[in-house]
Design a protein around this motif. Structure first.
Motif, PDB file in Angstrom:
ATOM      1  N   LEU A   1       0.454  -1.143  -0.287  1.00 40.09           N
ATOM      2  CA  LEU A   1      -0.007   0.254  -0.009  1.00 40.09           C
ATOM      3  C   LEU A   1       0.954   1.355   0.189  1.00 40.09           C
ATOM      4  CD1 LEU A   1      -2.867  -0.970   2.458  1.00 40.09           C
ATOM      5  CD2 LEU A   1      -2.932  -1.527  -0.018  1.00 40.09           C
TER       6      LEU A   1
ATOM      7  N   VAL B   1       4.122   0.021   4.127  1.00 44.49           N
ATOM      8  CA  VAL B   1       3.183  -0.983   4.831  1.00 44.49           C
ATOM      9  C   VAL B   1       2.060  -1.566   3.201  1.00 44.49           C
ATOM     10  CG1 VAL B   1       0.082  -0.881   5.222  1.00 44.49           C
ATOM     11  CG2 VAL B   1       1.242   0.854   5.764  1.00 44.49           C
TER      12      VAL B   1
ATOM     13  N   LYS C   1       0.374  -5.349   3.405  1.00 49.57           N
ATOM     14  CA  LYS C   1      -1.005  -6.229   3.379  1.00 49.57           C
ATOM     15  C   LYS C   1      -1.206  -7.848   2.816  1.00 49.57           C
ATOM     16  CE  LYS C   1      -5.334  -5.477   3.266  1.00 49.57           C
ATOM     17  NZ  LYS C   1      -6.633  -4.898   2.464  1.00 49.57           N
TER      18      LYS C   1
ATOM     19  N   ASP D   1      -3.131 -10.261   4.164  1.00 47.37           N
ATOM     20  CA  ASP D   1      -4.080 -10.274   4.737  1.00 47.37           C
ATOM     21  C   ASP D   1      -4.920 -11.403   3.819  1.00 47.37           C
ATOM     22  OD1 ASP D   1      -5.975  -8.968   2.997  1.00 47.37           O
ATOM     23  OD2 ASP D   1      -6.212  -8.169   4.712  1.00 47.37           O
TER      24      ASP D   1
ATOM     25  N   HIS E   1      -5.564 -12.426   7.341  1.00 47.99           N
ATOM     26  CA  HIS E   1      -7.099 -12.890   7.718  1.00 47.99           C
ATOM     27  C   HIS E   1      -7.035 -13.725   7.453  1.00 47.99           C
ATOM     28  CE1 HIS E   1     -10.721 -11.300   7.650  1.00 47.99           C
ATOM     29  NE2 HIS E   1     -10.917 -10.389   7.115  1.00 47.99           N
ATOM     30  N   GLN E   2      -7.181 -13.760   5.811  1.00 47.53           N
ATOM     31  CA  GLN E   2      -7.101 -15.073   5.684  1.00 47.53           C
ATOM     32  C   GLN E   2      -6.117 -15.925   5.204  1.00 47.53           C
ATOM     33  OE1 GLN E   2      -9.404 -17.156   1.398  1.00 47.53           O
ATOM     34  NE2 GLN E   2      -7.613 -16.236   1.014  1.00 47.53           N
TER      35      GLN E   2
ATOM     36  N   THR F   1       0.725   0.957  13.820  1.00 44.46           N
ATOM     37  CA  THR F   1      -1.068   0.768  12.815  1.00 44.46           C
ATOM     38  C   THR F   1      -1.696   1.935  13.848  1.00 44.46           C
ATOM     39  OG1 THR F   1       0.670  -1.060  12.856  1.00 44.46           O
ATOM     40  CG2 THR F   1      -2.145  -1.007  11.615  1.00 44.46           C
ATOM     41  N   LYS F   2      -1.990   1.139  14.772  1.00 42.31           N
ATOM     42  CA  LYS F   2      -3.405   1.623  15.336  1.00 42.31           C
ATOM     43  C   LYS F   2      -3.299   2.751  16.232  1.00 42.31           C
ATOM     44  CE  LYS F   2      -5.687  -3.575  15.499  1.00 42.31           C
ATOM     45  NZ  LYS F   2      -6.356  -4.441  16.120  1.00 42.31           N
TER      46      LYS F   2
ATOM     47  N   TYR G   1     -10.224 -15.610   9.657  1.00 42.19           N
ATOM     48  CA  TYR G   1     -10.676 -15.661  11.254  1.00 42.19           C
ATOM     49  C   TYR G   1     -10.959 -13.272  11.158  1.00 42.19           C
ATOM     50  CZ  TYR G   1      -5.545 -13.792  11.642  1.00 42.19           C
ATOM     51  OH  TYR G   1      -4.541 -13.406  11.674  1.00 42.19           O
TER      52      TYR G   1
ATOM     53  N   LYS H   1     -12.300 -10.149  12.141  1.00 41.75           N
ATOM     54  CA  LYS H   1     -11.735  -9.165  13.331  1.00 41.75           C
ATOM     55  C   LYS H   1     -12.270  -8.690  13.816  1.00 41.75           C
ATOM     56  CE  LYS H   1      -7.434  -9.718  10.289  1.00 41.75           C
ATOM     57  NZ  LYS H   1      -5.900  -8.414  10.351  1.00 41.75           N
TER      58      LYS H   1
ATOM     59  N   LYS I   1     -12.205  -5.909  14.964  1.00 40.23           N
ATOM     60  CA  LYS I   1     -12.529  -3.614  14.793  1.00 40.23           C
ATOM     61  C   LYS I   1     -12.155  -3.753  13.306  1.00 40.23           C
ATOM     62  CE  LYS I   1      -9.195  -2.041  17.665  1.00 40.23           C
ATOM     63  NZ  LYS I   1      -9.181  -0.563  19.073  1.00 40.23           N
TER      64      LYS I   1
ATOM     65  N   ALA J   1      -9.342  -2.353  11.308  1.00 42.99           N
ATOM     66  CA  ALA J   1      -7.661  -1.685  11.056  1.00 42.99           C
ATOM     67  C   ALA J   1      -7.488  -1.090  10.189  1.00 42.99           C
ATOM     68  CB  ALA J   1      -6.788  -3.480  11.775  1.00 42.99           C
ATOM     69  N   VAL J   2      -6.538  -0.053  10.549  1.00 42.06           N
ATOM     70  CA  VAL J   2      -6.302   0.491   9.298  1.00 42.06           C
ATOM     71  C   VAL J   2      -5.982  -0.522   8.187  1.00 42.06           C
ATOM     72  CG1 VAL J   2      -4.424   2.075   8.472  1.00 42.06           C
ATOM     73  CG2 VAL J   2      -4.997   2.053  11.290  1.00 42.06           C
ATOM     74  N   THR J   3      -5.380  -1.131   7.837  1.00 39.88           N
ATOM     75  CA  THR J   3      -4.516  -1.654   6.856  1.00 39.88           C
ATOM     76  C   THR J   3      -6.028  -2.625   6.243  1.00 39.88           C
ATOM     77  OG1 THR J   3      -3.505  -4.063   8.452  1.00 39.88           O
ATOM     78  CG2 THR J   3      -2.134  -1.651   8.044  1.00 39.88           C
ATOM     79  N   LEU J   4      -6.788  -2.692   6.943  1.00 41.63           N
ATOM     80  CA  LEU J   4      -7.966  -3.567   6.574  1.00 41.63           C
ATOM     81  C   LEU J   4      -8.871  -2.696   5.527  1.00 41.63           C
ATOM     82  CD1 LEU J   4      -9.061  -6.533   6.586  1.00 41.63           C
ATOM     83  CD2 LEU J   4     -10.507  -5.591   8.601  1.00 41.63           C
ATOM     84  N   GLN J   5      -9.093  -2.286   4.040  1.00 45.97           N
ATOM     85  CA  GLN J   5      -8.974  -0.996   3.579  1.00 45.97           C
ATOM     86  C   GLN J   5     -10.553  -1.695   2.694  1.00 45.97           C
ATOM     87  OE1 GLN J   5      -5.756   0.774   1.788  1.00 45.97           O
ATOM     88  NE2 GLN J   5      -5.996   2.258   3.837  1.00 45.97           N
ATOM     89  N   GLU J   6     -10.110  -2.917   2.351  1.00 53.91           N
ATOM     90  CA  GLU J   6     -11.200  -2.932   0.648  1.00 53.91           C
ATOM     91  C   GLU J   6     -12.217  -2.678   1.521  1.00 53.91           C
ATOM     92  OE1 GLU J   6      -9.021  -7.439   2.569  1.00 53.91           O
ATOM     93  OE2 GLU J   6      -9.631  -4.652   2.839  1.00 53.91           O
TER      94      GLU J   6
ATOM     95  N   CYS K   1     -15.322  -7.870  11.223  1.00 54.50           N
ATOM     96  CA  CYS K   1     -15.985  -8.269   9.942  1.00 54.50           C
ATOM     97  C   CYS K   1     -14.874  -8.974   9.314  1.00 54.50           C
ATOM     98  CB  CYS K   1     -14.868  -6.527   9.756  1.00 54.50           C
ATOM     99  SG  CYS K   1     -13.860  -5.767   9.970  1.00 54.50           S
ATOM    100  N   VAL K   2     -14.817  -9.342   7.955  1.00 60.75           N
ATOM    101  CA  VAL K   2     -14.504 -10.072   7.355  1.00 60.75           C
ATOM    102  C   VAL K   2     -13.692  -9.279   5.475  1.00 60.75           C
ATOM    103  CG1 VAL K   2     -14.817 -12.197   6.114  1.00 60.75           C
ATOM    104  CG2 VAL K   2     -15.247 -12.469   8.312  1.00 60.75           C
ATOM    105  N   SER K   3     -13.554  -9.568   5.524  1.00 64.88           N
ATOM    106  CA  SER K   3     -13.178  -9.058   4.048  1.00 64.88           C
ATOM    107  C   SER K   3     -13.501  -9.399   2.762  1.00 64.88           C
ATOM    108  CB  SER K   3     -11.576  -8.727   3.633  1.00 64.88           C
ATOM    109  OG  SER K   3     -11.485  -8.795   2.070  1.00 64.88           O
TER     110      SER K   3
END
Lengths: 206, 206
Positions: free
Chosen positions: A15, A19, A21, A23, A28-29, A100-101, B78, B80, B82, B84-89, B108-110
């Motif tokens: 990004l 940064v 990603k 995930d 995340h996945q 990050t947060k 999994y 999340k 809340k 996060a900054v890097t979870l933008q989509e 939330c789940v992408s």
């Protein structure tokens, strides 16, 4: 770790120059097979030392702590990010600032699960500022346990985390070391772990 | 699951008639071997249906999602807690109220990682009020994916979670079902999964 670098090149999403990603396959996945191979790689790196426990921090370190703990056949412990209602007994704590947060939180580990008899390997998904890892290192010290080392899946070498850990005398190994990145391009530091381990990878593969 | 019930009897810490601590082996320090066996048990229960993804929620579901995903040889996701900054989509979200922490949070789940092509097995450590699991069920529905079922490690049968899930038509299986508990005593509902699976456990053991 070549497989990991290839996966980052192919599926990582850069990004900005800071940064990355990952995930879609790491935090995340999760690509379960890759996570297992990461655990086995940490085993190859640290296997010459007796380890009684793997320590990480919730949430995104858990899959790598589990894979590593499986390889060593030991339990793992994940530090929690704040004191929960059901975590009542005495805990070791450290304050960690998340860049990050943009918030500071407490990490805590129950005193029941780390003690002077333990030899601990810390693992986490990212080494960047080192803030979370230094919190874990402090907790290991507070517990009187021996710290064997720190294993990180991805290191951003252009941030200060490694230097801060090494100043504390910590043995740090990362499986993919990013020297620089920008949207569309990423460079890795040649993996000394892989070179070192390449010759014995056949007979040591678990 | 007898092994799990024995472990709960021996190492669980019953703080009240509603609060059971299992953080010495399930959700703070983790008995890696037990987590793997839990994953294999979920595999035995749900193996007759094609599953493309295991879904859980951070943090304490991750080790069981990983073990289950390993048994099915699929990725896991999994949710999340809340954004996060890097979870933008774009993300699927659901609001969940935690009775333990007395707060409401977003899960939330992408959208990239769940879609109409997926057949999803949800797993988590506890089924009590069902709040977190209902949030995950709603996310699966929002994604247009097929929900195969929900697998929980420990169910508090005296709380409303199962009823709320079954009202939504969800197939729920738990590995240790607590009918009642109080400091010093705990009763389990006989495990129908274990009875059902006992006869074929030898040839089906992975």
């Amino acid at each position: 770790m070549r497989l990991l670098e290839d996966k980052i090149r192919e599926h990582g999403n850069i990004l900005s120059d800071k940064v990355l990603k990952v995930d879609s396959f790491l935090n995340h996945q999760v690509d379960t097979e890759l996570a297992l191979q990461i655990g086995q790689q940490f085993y190859r790196i640290f296997r010459h030392q007796p380890i009684t426990k793997v320590l990480t921090i919730e949430a995104s370190g858990i899959q790598f702590a589990m894979a590593t703990a499986m390889a060593f056949n030991v339990p793992f412990v994940y530090a929690k990010k704040k004191k929960a209602v059901t975590l009542q007994e005495s805990v070791y704590t450290a304050a960690v600032h998340s860049f990050t947060k943009q918030e500071t939180y407490q990490v805590c580990v129950s005193q029941a699960y780390l003690g002077p008899e333990d030899r601990v390997l810390i693992v986490d998904d990212f080494l960047a500022t080192g803030a979370a890892l230094i919190g874990l290192v402090d907790i290991v010290k507070e517990a009187g346990a021996a710290l064997v080392g720190v294993g990180c899946v991805i290191e951003k070498c252009f941030q200060e985390g490694r230097e801060l850990l090494e100043q504390k005398g910590v043995d740090v190994h990362s499986l993919a070391k990013i020297s620089s990145m920008a949207p569309g391009s990423i460079q890795f530091v040649p993996g000394d772990d892989e070179i070192m381990l390449g010759k014995e990878s056949d007979d040591d593969a678990k």
